[in-house]
Design a protein around this motif. Structure first.
Motif, mmCIF file in Angstrom:
data_model
loop_
_atom_site.group_PDB
_atom_site.id
_atom_site.type_symbol
_atom_site.label_atom_id
_atom_site.label_comp_id
_atom_site.label_asym_id
_atom_site.label_seq_id
_atom_site.Cartn_x
_atom_site.Cartn_y
_atom_site.Cartn_z
ATOM 1 N N UNK A 2 0.810 -1.219 0.000
ATOM 2 C CA UNK A 2 0.000 0.000 0.000
ATOM 3 C C UNK A 2 0.844 1.270 0.000
ATOM 4 N N UNK A 3 2.082 1.212 0.515
ATOM 5 C CA UNK A 3 2.875 2.433 0.482
ATOM 6 C C UNK A 3 3.223 2.850 -0.947
ATOM 7 N N UNK A 4 3.030 1.940 -1.903
ATOM 8 C CA UNK A 4 3.220 2.284 -3.310
ATOM 9 C C UNK A 4 1.905 2.676 -3.987
ATOM 10 N N UNK A 5 0.846 1.887 -3.755
ATOM 11 C CA UNK A 5 -0.367 2.096 -4.555
ATOM 12 C C UNK A 5 -1.394 3.023 -3.911
ATOM 13 N N UNK A 6 -1.244 3.394 -2.628
ATOM 14 C CA UNK A 6 -2.310 4.090 -1.893
ATOM 15 C C UNK A 6 -2.797 5.352 -2.598
ATOM 16 N N UNK A 7 -1.873 6.199 -3.019
ATOM 17 C CA UNK A 7 -2.283 7.460 -3.647
ATOM 18 C C UNK A 7 -2.971 7.216 -4.993
ATOM 19 N N UNK A 8 -2.449 6.244 -5.749
ATOM 20 C CA UNK A 8 -3.069 5.928 -7.042
ATOM 21 C C UNK A 8 -4.472 5.371 -6.851
ATOM 22 N N UNK A 9 -4.693 4.631 -5.764
ATOM 23 C CA UNK A 9 -6.028 4.097 -5.499
ATOM 24 C C UNK A 9 -6.973 5.207 -5.057
ATOM 25 N N UNK A 10 -6.478 6.127 -4.255
ATOM 26 C CA UNK A 10 -7.321 7.237 -3.816
ATOM 27 C C UNK A 10 -7.783 8.086 -5.002
ATOM 28 N N UNK A 11 -6.916 8.231 -5.992
ATOM 29 C CA UNK A 11 -7.248 9.061 -7.156
ATOM 30 C C UNK A 11 -8.016 8.291 -8.230
ATOM 31 N N UNK A 12 -8.225 6.975 -8.008
ATOM 32 C CA UNK A 12 -8.986 6.182 -8.967
ATOM 33 C C UNK A 12 -8.177 5.654 -10.130
ATOM 34 N N UNK A 13 -6.861 5.824 -10.092
ATOM 35 C CA UNK A 13 -6.035 5.313 -11.186
ATOM 36 C C UNK A 13 -5.943 3.798 -11.176
ATOM 37 N N UNK A 14 -6.013 3.209 -9.977
ATOM 38 C CA UNK A 14 -6.056 1.751 -9.847
ATOM 39 C C UNK A 14 -7.142 1.397 -8.845
ATOM 40 N N UNK A 15 -7.586 0.134 -8.895
ATOM 41 C CA UNK A 15 -8.600 -0.355 -7.963
ATOM 42 C C UNK A 15 -8.160 -1.706 -7.419
ATOM 43 N N UNK A 16 -8.812 -2.109 -6.332
ATOM 44 C CA UNK A 16 -8.570 -3.428 -5.751
ATOM 45 C C UNK A 16 -9.218 -4.464 -6.672
ATOM 46 N N UNK A 17 -8.420 -5.391 -7.189
ATOM 47 C CA UNK A 17 -8.917 -6.335 -8.199
ATOM 48 C C UNK A 17 -9.894 -7.338 -7.607
ATOM 49 N N UNK A 18 -9.561 -7.929 -6.449
ATOM 50 C CA UNK A 18 -10.462 -8.893 -5.791
ATOM 51 C C UNK A 18 -10.678 -8.417 -4.356
ATOM 52 N N UNK A 19 -11.636 -7.536 -4.136
ATOM 53 C CA UNK A 19 -11.822 -6.924 -2.803
ATOM 54 C C UNK A 19 -12.125 -7.919 -1.696
ATOM 55 N N UNK A 20 -12.645 -9.105 -2.021
ATOM 56 C CA UNK A 20 -13.033 -10.068 -0.988
ATOM 57 C C UNK A 20 -11.849 -10.803 -0.380
ATOM 58 N N UNK A 21 -10.661 -10.636 -0.933
ATOM 59 C CA UNK A 21 -9.499 -11.332 -0.374
ATOM 60 C C UNK A 21 -9.158 -10.768 1.008
ATOM 61 N N UNK A 22 -8.696 -11.616 1.936
ATOM 62 C CA UNK A 22 -8.268 -11.113 3.255
ATOM 63 C C UNK A 22 -7.129 -10.107 3.108
ATOM 64 N N UNK A 23 -7.065 -9.168 4.035
ATOM 65 C CA UNK A 23 -5.983 -8.188 4.022
ATOM 66 C C UNK A 23 -4.665 -8.865 4.366
ATOM 67 N N UNK A 24 -3.685 -8.692 3.534
ATOM 68 C CA UNK A 24 -2.348 -9.241 3.779
ATOM 69 C C UNK A 24 -1.485 -8.129 4.365
ATOM 70 N N UNK A 25 -1.489 -8.057 5.698
ATOM 71 C CA UNK A 25 -0.775 -6.982 6.388
ATOM 72 C C UNK A 25 0.642 -7.443 6.743
ATOM 73 N N UNK A 26 1.623 -6.619 6.415
ATOM 74 C CA UNK A 26 3.012 -6.923 6.731
ATOM 75 C C UNK A 26 3.649 -5.740 7.438
ATOM 76 N N UNK A 27 4.515 -6.045 8.366
ATOM 77 C CA UNK A 27 5.198 -5.002 9.108
ATOM 78 C C UNK A 27 6.458 -4.532 8.401
ATOM 79 N N UNK A 28 6.743 -3.252 8.550
ATOM 80 C CA UNK A 28 8.025 -2.692 8.135
ATOM 81 C C UNK A 28 8.853 -2.511 9.401
ATOM 82 N N UNK A 29 10.025 -3.129 9.437
ATOM 83 C CA UNK A 29 10.849 -3.127 10.641
ATOM 84 C C UNK A 29 12.202 -2.476 10.397
ATOM 85 N N UNK A 30 12.706 -1.841 11.424
ATOM 86 C CA UNK A 30 14.102 -1.416 11.445
ATOM 87 C C UNK A 30 14.883 -2.501 12.168
ATOM 88 N N UNK A 31 15.881 -3.068 11.529
ATOM 89 C CA UNK A 31 16.683 -4.123 12.145
ATOM 90 C C UNK A 31 18.128 -3.641 12.258
#
Length: 301
Positions: A242-271
């Motif tokens: 989402x850090x790549x597509x979020x703005x494009x989705x807000x503006x309608x340039x792209x959409x969620x292809x299969x909205x019924x899929x579970x959210x695949x949430x991943x963490x960004x970590x500093x190691x």
């Protein structure tokens, strides 16, 4: 007398081979060193040094005590250095490894603020789409996405991001919208090309099963922003954070292809490498990243 001072006097006598040189090393009188050692021997009820007119050497008991005392003194010295270091202002060169997509789109624009806040720190940021070996490759810190599976490193979560299948409305209007993961086999898929595993997506189905999605590659590139651009331009379906597509989705340039899929949430970590303490420059950058990204919504960005 102070127990630690007694230990230090005894250990310095052993290190220097005599009371005179020990006194010079400690910056006190020879008689003061002798009093500290005598007090230590009296407290322990044991002779720790063999004294002759020509030389001073530890007894067997003294040698065993010296080994333990030296460890205690070294630990005490490190503890003092730790406090000094942790209170010092961040400074020095900070070498940072960041995934290309996140570094170019989100980290680069805010690094100027960090450098202005900490003028004694300089940053050497390397954009890499692979796991780096922090110690052997000389990095102080790395940003990684997903599960942390390296127990030799310390990690702090900065924020979360969501992976989704995205495409332009024009592409879906021309080629149809897939309703299930199996339908993707008939579509043009856009893949990362930086390694072999990138041409296979692992996506959670509505049943909770993790499915592997692979098809003939229509377009591949080793850059996420280029994949997003290809998707916006109707070349096919991409699987991006989402850090790549979020703005494009807000503006309608792209959409969620299969909205019924579970959210695949991943963490960004500093190691960063594990150790007794964290360098001020590393701690400062991690705190800065949490300040800037910690409140980001996994979907919204």
């Amino acid at each position: 007398m102070d127990r630690l001072t007694e230990m230090e006097a005894f250990a310095t006598v052993v290190d220097q081979g005599g009371f005179t040189d020990a006194a010079r090393k400690m910056g006190i009188s020879k008689s003061a060193v002798s009093k500290h050692v005598s007090s230590l021997e009296a407290r322990l009820g044991a002779r720790l040094l063999n004294r002759t007119t020509r030389r001073v050497s530890p007894t067997d008991i003294g040698l065993a005590y010296y080994d333990r005392a030296r460890r205690v003194l070294n630990d005490a010295g490190e503890a003092d250095s730790l406090v000094t270091s942790m209170q010092s202002a961040p400074s020095g060169v900070l070498r940072l490894a960041v995934p290309t997509d996140f570094g170019a789109t989100h980290l680069s624009p805010i690094l100027g603020e960090f450098l202005n806040r900490y003028p004694d720190v300089s940053v050497n940021m390397v954009l890499k789409n692979r796991y780096v070996e922090l110690i052997s490759e000389g990095f102080d810190l790395a940003i990684r996405m997903g599960e942390m599976d390296d127990s030799t490193l310390r990690a702090r979560k900065i924020c979360e991001t969501t992976q989704r299948l995205i495409a332009s409305p024009a592409y879906l209007a021309e080629h149809g919208r897939p309703e299930r993961l199996d339908d993707l086999n008939a579509h043009r898929l856009l893949y990362y090309s930086h390694n072999a595993a990138s041409s296979m997506w692992k996506i959670t189905a509505p049943s909770g099963e993790v499915r592997q999605v692979r098809s003939a590659t229509w377009f591949s590139v080793n850059d996420g922003q280029s994949l997003l651009t290809a998707s916006i331009n109707g070349l096919g379906i991409a699987y991006l954070p989402s850090f790549l597509y979020a703005q494009a989705m807000k503006s309608g340039q792209v959409v969620d292809v299969i909205p019924d899929l579970p959210r695949d949430v991943q963490g960004l970590h500093a190691v960063y490498p594990s150790g007794r303490y964290t360098q001020p420059k590393v701690r400062a950058l991690i705190d800065f990243l949490v300040e800037k990204f910690g409140t980001r919504n996994a979907d919204g960005w």
